[in-house]
Design a protein around this motif. Structure first.
Motif, mmCIF file in Angstrom:
data_model
loop_
_atom_site.group_PDB
_atom_site.id
_atom_site.type_symbol
_atom_site.label_atom_id
_atom_site.label_comp_id
_atom_site.label_asym_id
_atom_site.label_seq_id
_atom_site.Cartn_x
_atom_site.Cartn_y
_atom_site.Cartn_z
ATOM 1 N N THR A 56 0.815 -1.224 0.000
ATOM 2 C CA THR A 56 0.000 0.000 0.000
ATOM 3 C C THR A 56 0.842 1.265 0.000
ATOM 4 O OG1 THR A 56 -0.232 -0.129 2.417
ATOM 5 C CG2 THR A 56 -1.976 -1.123 1.083
ATOM 6 N N GLY A 57 2.133 1.138 -0.270
ATOM 7 C CA GLY A 57 2.929 2.295 -0.661
ATOM 8 C C GLY A 57 3.688 3.046 0.400
ATOM 9 N N THR A 58 3.723 2.554 1.640
ATOM 10 C CA THR A 58 4.378 3.319 2.703
ATOM 11 C C THR A 58 5.821 3.658 2.355
ATOM 12 O OG1 THR A 58 2.971 2.385 4.429
ATOM 13 C CG2 THR A 58 5.072 3.317 5.136
ATOM 14 N N ASP A 59 6.595 2.646 1.975
ATOM 15 C CA ASP A 59 8.011 2.889 1.722
ATOM 16 C C ASP A 59 8.239 3.679 0.438
ATOM 17 O OD1 ASP A 59 8.781 1.621 4.050
ATOM 18 O OD2 ASP A 59 9.151 -0.307 3.094
ATOM 19 N N ALA A 60 7.435 3.430 -0.584
ATOM 20 C CA ALA A 60 7.555 4.195 -1.823
ATOM 21 C C ALA A 60 7.289 5.668 -1.573
ATOM 22 C CB ALA A 60 6.586 3.651 -2.869
ATOM 23 N N LEU A 61 6.268 5.962 -0.778
ATOM 24 C CA LEU A 61 5.940 7.356 -0.484
ATOM 25 C C LEU A 61 7.010 7.998 0.395
ATOM 26 C CD1 LEU A 61 2.104 6.931 0.066
ATOM 27 C CD2 LEU A 61 3.229 8.065 -1.867
ATOM 28 N N TRP A 62 7.575 7.230 1.309
ATOM 29 C CA TRP A 62 8.668 7.760 2.117
ATOM 30 C C TRP A 62 9.861 8.122 1.237
ATOM 31 C CZ3 TRP A 62 13.735 6.499 3.086
ATOM 32 C CH2 TRP A 62 14.347 7.172 4.163
ATOM 33 N N LEU A 63 10.211 7.227 0.319
ATOM 34 C CA LEU A 63 11.306 7.516 -0.604
ATOM 35 C C LEU A 63 11.022 8.775 -1.418
ATOM 36 C CD1 LEU A 63 12.133 3.921 -1.895
ATOM 37 C CD2 LEU A 63 13.734 5.440 -0.699
ATOM 38 N N ALA A 64 9.794 8.895 -1.907
ATOM 39 C CA ALA A 64 9.427 10.095 -2.668
ATOM 40 C C ALA A 64 9.570 11.344 -1.818
ATOM 41 C CB ALA A 64 8.002 9.963 -3.196
ATOM 42 N N GLY A 65 9.209 11.243 -0.552
ATOM 43 C CA GLY A 65 9.362 12.372 0.353
ATOM 44 C C GLY A 65 10.805 12.767 0.583
ATOM 45 N N GLN A 66 11.730 11.814 0.355
ATOM 46 C CA GLN A 66 13.161 12.092 0.480
ATOM 47 C C GLN A 66 13.769 12.582 -0.834
ATOM 48 O OE1 GLN A 66 14.437 11.715 3.696
ATOM 49 N NE2 GLN A 66 12.249 11.331 3.994
ATOM 50 N N GLY A 67 12.941 12.689 -1.869
ATOM 51 C CA GLY A 67 13.420 13.208 -3.142
ATOM 52 C C GLY A 67 13.660 12.180 -4.225
ATOM 53 N N TRP A 68 13.390 10.898 -3.946
ATOM 54 C CA TRP A 68 13.566 9.868 -4.959
ATOM 55 C C TRP A 68 12.432 9.898 -5.980
ATOM 56 C CZ3 TRP A 68 17.715 6.379 -5.013
ATOM 57 C CH2 TRP A 68 18.536 6.395 -3.879
ATOM 58 N N GLN A 69 12.741 9.544 -7.225
ATOM 59 C CA GLN A 69 11.735 9.305 -8.252
ATOM 60 C C GLN A 69 11.480 7.798 -8.274
ATOM 61 O OE1 GLN A 69 10.093 11.574 -10.129
ATOM 62 N NE2 GLN A 69 11.193 13.297 -9.204
ATOM 63 N N VAL A 70 10.281 7.386 -7.873
ATOM 64 C CA VAL A 70 10.034 5.995 -7.525
ATOM 65 C C VAL A 70 9.083 5.326 -8.518
ATOM 66 C CG1 VAL A 70 9.272 4.422 -5.709
ATOM 67 C CG2 VAL A 70 10.284 6.632 -5.086
ATOM 68 N N THR A 71 9.476 4.157 -8.992
ATOM 69 C CA THR A 71 8.559 3.243 -9.656
ATOM 70 C C THR A 71 8.156 2.207 -8.616
ATOM 71 O OG1 THR A 71 9.603 3.539 -11.819
ATOM 72 C CG2 THR A 71 8.260 1.558 -11.506
ATOM 73 N N ALA A 72 6.877 2.179 -8.281
ATOM 74 C CA ALA A 72 6.369 1.312 -7.215
ATOM 75 C C ALA A 72 5.502 0.228 -7.849
ATOM 76 C CB ALA A 72 5.573 2.115 -6.199
ATOM 77 N N VAL A 73 5.932 -1.015 -7.693
ATOM 78 C CA VAL A 73 5.320 -2.136 -8.397
ATOM 79 C C VAL A 73 4.682 -3.097 -7.401
ATOM 80 C CG1 VAL A 73 5.806 -4.158 -9.830
ATOM 81 C CG2 VAL A 73 6.908 -1.977 -10.337
#
Length: 219
Positions: A56-73
């Motif tokens: 449900t995206g917790t870690d992907a959203l955290w990474l995005a909040g740190q400035g990462w461009q994330v592909t979440a699969v």
């Protein structure tokens, strides 16, 4: 041994309605990253990242909040639907850095060398773990990082359906052994113990295998 089959139907049912995030320890409203993700990526400069099995995206959203461009699969559209809703609640600066993609990690081949960070946490598929992690490793760009967090055999996951299923329990060294020593530098290969709060408020003890490796840039 569990006879669970981790196919699309299994995960769609698991994430139906207000289904839980199988990663453990995260509620839907939290943006507290898995502690291994936070500690192991602290030295890294944000770039492109793949979150393989994002739930449900917790870690992907955290990474995005740190400035990462994330592909979440993830295999489950139900999980991704929840993840997209959570992203919208956080606003465009975070939501705009995540691309949500429905894929079956049993067979999906990510772009070769496509990401500065490839991350998987408690990924459960019916694919042999060696096949899965070799494909994920191939997606790491030269100079990039592979970060794998799995269930260490010394402990049992809070969900009994996962206990004993092939491929869900492994050591960091088993993942490290899949990597070509001439192409990779293993920076972390640990067994770690932590506590996490699950959906019903109980605290459980988790035994984690943590592998972080850097793909060498070559000559």
């Amino acid at each position: 041994m569990s006879d669970a089959t981790y196919d699309r139907n299994y995960w769609e049912e698991r994430y139906s309605g207000h289904g839980s995030d199988h990663r453990g320890g995260h509620g839907h409203g939290a943006l507290e990253a898995n502690p291994h993700l936070a500690s192991e990526t602290a030295p890294l400069e944000p770039g492109s990242a793949l979150d393989a099995g994002c739930g449900t995206g917790t870690d992907a959203l955290w990474l995005a909040g740190q400035g990462w461009q994330v592909t979440a699969v993830d295999i489950a559209e139900n999980a991704l639907e929840t993840a997209r809703a959570r992203a919208q609640e956080l606003g465009a600066p975070v939501a705009g850095r995540v691309h949500w993609q429905c894929e079956d990690l049993t067979t999906w081949q990510p772009p070769a060398g496509g990401y500065a960070l490839v991350y998987s946490h408690y990924v459960h598929t019916d694919a042999p773990y060696a096949d899965l992690y070799r494909r994920l490793a191939a997606a790491v760009a030269p100079g990039g990082t592979l970060l794998v967090v799995g269930h260490h055999p010394d402990g049992l996951h809070g969900d009994a359906a996962h206990a004993g299923h092939h491929g869900t329990q492994l050591t960091a060294q088993q993942v490290a052994d899949l990597l070509d020593a001439g192409e990779w530098t293993v920076e972390t290969a640990d067994a770690r113990v932590r506590t996490a709060t699950v959906g019903d408020g109980r605290e459980i003890t988790l035994h984690d295998a943590v592998l972080r490796a850097r793909r060498n840039t070559g000559r």
